[in-house]
Design a protein around this motif. Structure first.
Motif, mmCIF file in Angstrom:
data_model
loop_
_atom_site.group_PDB
_atom_site.id
_atom_site.type_symbol
_atom_site.label_atom_id
_atom_site.label_comp_id
_atom_site.label_asym_id
_atom_site.label_seq_id
_atom_site.Cartn_x
_atom_site.Cartn_y
_atom_site.Cartn_z
ATOM 1 N N UNK A 81 0.829 -1.206 0.000
ATOM 2 C CA UNK A 81 0.000 0.000 0.000
ATOM 3 C C UNK A 81 0.863 1.256 0.000
ATOM 4 N N UNK A 82 1.938 1.236 0.773
ATOM 5 C CA UNK A 82 2.842 2.396 0.801
ATOM 6 C C UNK A 82 3.483 2.615 -0.563
ATOM 7 N N UNK A 83 3.906 1.525 -1.218
ATOM 8 C CA UNK A 83 4.533 1.649 -2.536
ATOM 9 C C UNK A 83 3.547 2.215 -3.553
ATOM 10 N N UNK A 84 2.318 1.698 -3.572
ATOM 11 C CA UNK A 84 1.317 2.166 -4.528
ATOM 12 C C UNK A 84 0.976 3.630 -4.283
ATOM 13 N N UNK A 85 0.787 3.996 -3.014
ATOM 14 C CA UNK A 85 0.456 5.392 -2.703
ATOM 15 C C UNK A 85 1.620 6.311 -3.075
ATOM 16 N N UNK A 86 2.851 5.863 -2.842
ATOM 17 C CA UNK A 86 4.013 6.686 -3.182
ATOM 18 C C UNK A 86 4.110 6.913 -4.687
ATOM 19 N N UNK A 87 3.869 5.863 -5.467
ATOM 20 C CA UNK A 87 3.918 6.008 -6.921
ATOM 21 C C UNK A 87 2.825 6.952 -7.409
ATOM 22 N N UNK A 88 1.601 6.771 -6.890
ATOM 23 C CA UNK A 88 0.496 7.649 -7.292
ATOM 24 C C UNK A 88 0.771 9.093 -6.888
ATOM 25 N N UNK A 89 1.302 9.297 -5.684
ATOM 26 C CA UNK A 89 1.609 10.655 -5.236
ATOM 27 C C UNK A 89 2.674 11.300 -6.121
ATOM 28 N N UNK A 90 3.679 10.501 -6.516
ATOM 29 C CA UNK A 90 4.719 11.043 -7.392
ATOM 30 C C UNK A 90 4.147 11.433 -8.757
ATOM 31 N N UNK A 91 3.312 10.553 -9.336
ATOM 32 C CA UNK A 91 2.748 10.847 -10.647
ATOM 33 C C UNK A 91 1.802 12.043 -10.596
ATOM 34 N N UNK A 92 0.940 12.082 -9.580
ATOM 35 C CA UNK A 92 0.000 13.198 -9.467
ATOM 36 C C UNK A 92 0.742 14.509 -9.189
ATOM 37 N N UNK A 93 1.739 14.453 -8.308
ATOM 38 C CA UNK A 93 2.508 15.660 -8.021
ATOM 39 C C UNK A 93 3.266 16.171 -9.236
ATOM 40 N N UNK A 95 2.498 15.623 -12.413
ATOM 41 C CA UNK A 95 1.540 16.171 -13.378
ATOM 42 C C UNK A 95 0.989 17.518 -12.909
ATOM 43 N N UNK A 96 0.791 17.674 -11.603
ATOM 44 C CA UNK A 96 0.263 18.932 -11.085
ATOM 45 C C UNK A 96 1.263 20.069 -11.273
ATOM 46 N N UNK A 97 2.549 19.767 -11.046
ATOM 47 C CA UNK A 97 3.561 20.810 -11.147
ATOM 48 C C UNK A 97 3.917 21.138 -12.590
ATOM 49 N N UNK A 98 3.884 20.139 -13.462
ATOM 50 C CA UNK A 98 4.349 20.344 -14.834
ATOM 51 C C UNK A 98 3.279 20.038 -15.869
ATOM 52 N N UNK A 99 2.040 19.784 -15.416
ATOM 53 C CA UNK A 99 1.008 19.334 -16.349
ATOM 54 C C UNK A 99 0.702 20.345 -17.448
ATOM 55 N N UNK A 100 0.485 21.603 -17.058
ATOM 56 C CA UNK A 100 0.163 22.625 -18.049
ATOM 57 C C UNK A 100 1.303 22.804 -19.036
ATOM 58 N N UNK A 101 2.524 22.829 -18.521
ATOM 59 C CA UNK A 101 3.691 22.996 -19.383
ATOM 60 C C UNK A 101 3.853 21.820 -20.333
ATOM 61 N N UNK A 102 3.623 20.611 -19.817
ATOM 62 C CA UNK A 102 3.766 19.421 -20.662
ATOM 63 C C UNK A 102 2.705 19.399 -21.750
ATOM 64 N N UNK A 103 1.459 19.748 -21.405
ATOM 65 C CA UNK A 103 0.389 19.753 -22.412
ATOM 66 C C UNK A 103 0.700 20.748 -23.517
ATOM 67 N N UNK A 104 1.176 21.943 -23.150
ATOM 68 C CA UNK A 104 1.551 22.929 -24.164
ATOM 69 C C UNK A 104 2.700 22.425 -25.032
ATOM 70 N N UNK A 105 3.666 21.782 -24.412
ATOM 71 C CA UNK A 105 4.820 21.296 -25.166
ATOM 72 C C UNK A 105 4.449 20.133 -26.072
ATOM 73 N N UNK A 106 3.457 19.317 -25.681
ATOM 74 C CA UNK A 106 3.012 18.231 -26.559
ATOM 75 C C UNK A 106 2.449 18.785 -27.855
ATOM 76 N N UNK A 107 1.626 19.838 -27.753
ATOM 77 C CA UNK A 107 1.080 20.468 -28.952
ATOM 78 C C UNK A 107 2.186 21.072 -29.814
ATOM 79 N N UNK A 108 3.127 21.741 -29.167
ATOM 80 C CA UNK A 108 4.243 22.325 -29.912
ATOM 81 C C UNK A 108 5.111 21.247 -30.556
ATOM 82 N N UNK A 109 5.293 20.134 -29.843
ATOM 83 C CA UNK A 109 6.125 19.062 -30.386
ATOM 84 C C UNK A 109 5.502 18.468 -31.642
ATOM 85 N N UNK A 110 4.202 18.288 -31.633
ATOM 86 C CA UNK A 110 3.541 17.716 -32.808
ATOM 87 C C UNK A 110 3.719 18.606 -34.027
ATOM 88 N N UNK A 111 3.477 19.900 -33.866
ATOM 89 C CA UNK A 111 3.624 20.819 -34.996
ATOM 90 C C UNK A 111 5.084 20.936 -35.431
#
Length: 363
Positions: A81-93, A95-111
């Motif tokens: 349970x600790x391992x699963x929660x740690x992985x989820x917390x890392x992924x959510x954190x 995405x929360x910190x870099x999500x907007x930047x990553x989404x913008x860069x994905x669009x730019x990367x495609x073009x």
């Protein structure tokens, strides 16, 4: 009191008494069963790959649980349970910190990639190296159509998400209590071979955990180093390219090549000097990974020759598609362990036979 009935005498038409015919029928039955097993394997290759991917995910979770067990002396369920929660917390954190930047860069990367690809194909067409755009499109359509029904299910987003969900569920159930499933598999093996089979399973599990631990370390190192180096050189979408490089590092050889192509294409889209910096970054990161990181990790993980790994990736991608490419390394490692154990058993049997002959001669 037994009832009296008339019994017909003589052999039945379907009764085979000739030993030679019986032997040939048994051999034919074995070959027919083998052909049916191969056909069934081909038909069920998609769910089998999902199950194997679940095993790989379970090995990753089990490795984390075992590592955590060296520090925390608590039950396996709580550690999982600790391992699963740690992985989820890392992924959510992340995405929360870099999500907007990553989404913008994905669009730019495609073009950016589309623009760079059009430039490259146009230049090659002018040089007479590549056929025209219409011919190129027909070649690509034929290449995609030749993949067949075997890998068409991976192409849809719904199919990929469903497969990912099933892989995670299978991995979680296996990681909760792996001994239950191990005993079930051993039960299907004849009793005389269960001890050797159990040894092989244990070695496969250890090999899988070491392999995945090395892969995760390499992925993290390549992703972070690429991100920092590209950001220093002013390459656009450095964070996204670092994430892509880290993810593709799970697939040796081919993953590094794909990430390098993306890196160079994005670098030259921002200018000549930036493109040169991207090339230098790629070679520096790969050199560090190949001559410093991988040798250090390989001492504690699985030693797979690069040519063997690349050949297995080519075969697996041609047969099983994208998922086969991603799972080619673990498949090769498991086959390698099984073959090594089979060789050890042969040597042990030969030594036992030689000792028995020596003892008999001494008597």
């Amino acid at each position: 009191m037994s009832e009296h009935v008339d019994v017909v005498q003589g052999a039945s038409p379907n009764e085979v008494r000739d030993p030679v015919v019986k032997h040939e029928i048994k051999k034919a039955t074995v070959w027919l069963g083998l052909a049916c097993a191969i056909a069934l394997f081909v038909l069920l290759i998609q769910p089998l790959l999902i199950i194997f991917a679940g095993l790989v995910f379970a090995a990753m979770l089990d490795g984390g649980v075992r590592l955590l067990g060296r520090v925390l002396k608590i039950g396996r369920g709580w550690r999982l349970l600790i391992v699963v929660i740690s992985v989820l917390a890392f992924l959510i954190g992340t995405f929360y910190l870099t999500g907007v930047q990553v989404v913008q860069q994905v669009t730019e990367l495609q073009s950016t990639l589309t623009m760079q690809f059009n430039r490259l194909t146009g230049w090659l067409s002018q040089m007479g190296v590549m056929p025209g755009r219409s011919d190129l499109n027909s070649i690509l359509q034929q290449a995609m159509g030749s993949v067949g029904k075997l890998t068409s299910w991976v192409g849809t987003a719904a199919g990929a998400l469903t497969s990912l969900f099933m892989i995670m569920v299978i991995g979680l159930f296996l990681a909760m209590d792996p001994r239950v499933y191990e005993r079930g598999v051993q039960w299907m093996v004849p009793m005389d071979n269960r001890q050797q089979f159990a040894i092989t399973l244990r070695r496969m599990g250890e090999t899988m955990r070491r392999l995945l631990a090395g892969r995760l370390i390499g992925m993290a190192a390549e992703g972070v180093l690429t991100w920092i180096a590209l950001a220093i050189g002013g390459v656009p979408m450095a964070l996204l390219l670092g994430i892509i490089t880290g993810v593709l590092a799970f697939i040796p050889n081919i993953g590094a090549f794909v990430s390098g192509v993306l890196m160079v294409a994005v670098g030259f889209s921002a200018g000549y000097e930036t493109g040169i910096w991207a090339i230098v970054t790629y070679f520096v990161v790969q050199t560090f990974d190949g001559y410093v990181l991988i040798p250090m990790v390989a001492k504690r993980t699985v030693d797979l020759p690069p040519a063997l790994t690349l050949g297995a990736q080519i075969l697996a991608s041609a047969l099983f598609g994208v998922m086969g490419l991603a799972l080619a390394d673990p498949m090769t490692a498991m086959i390698k362990v099984a073959l090594e154990r089979s060789s050890e058993r042969t040597e042990e049997d030969d030594e036992a036979g030689a000792e028995a002959e020596a003892a008999a001669a001494g008597l």
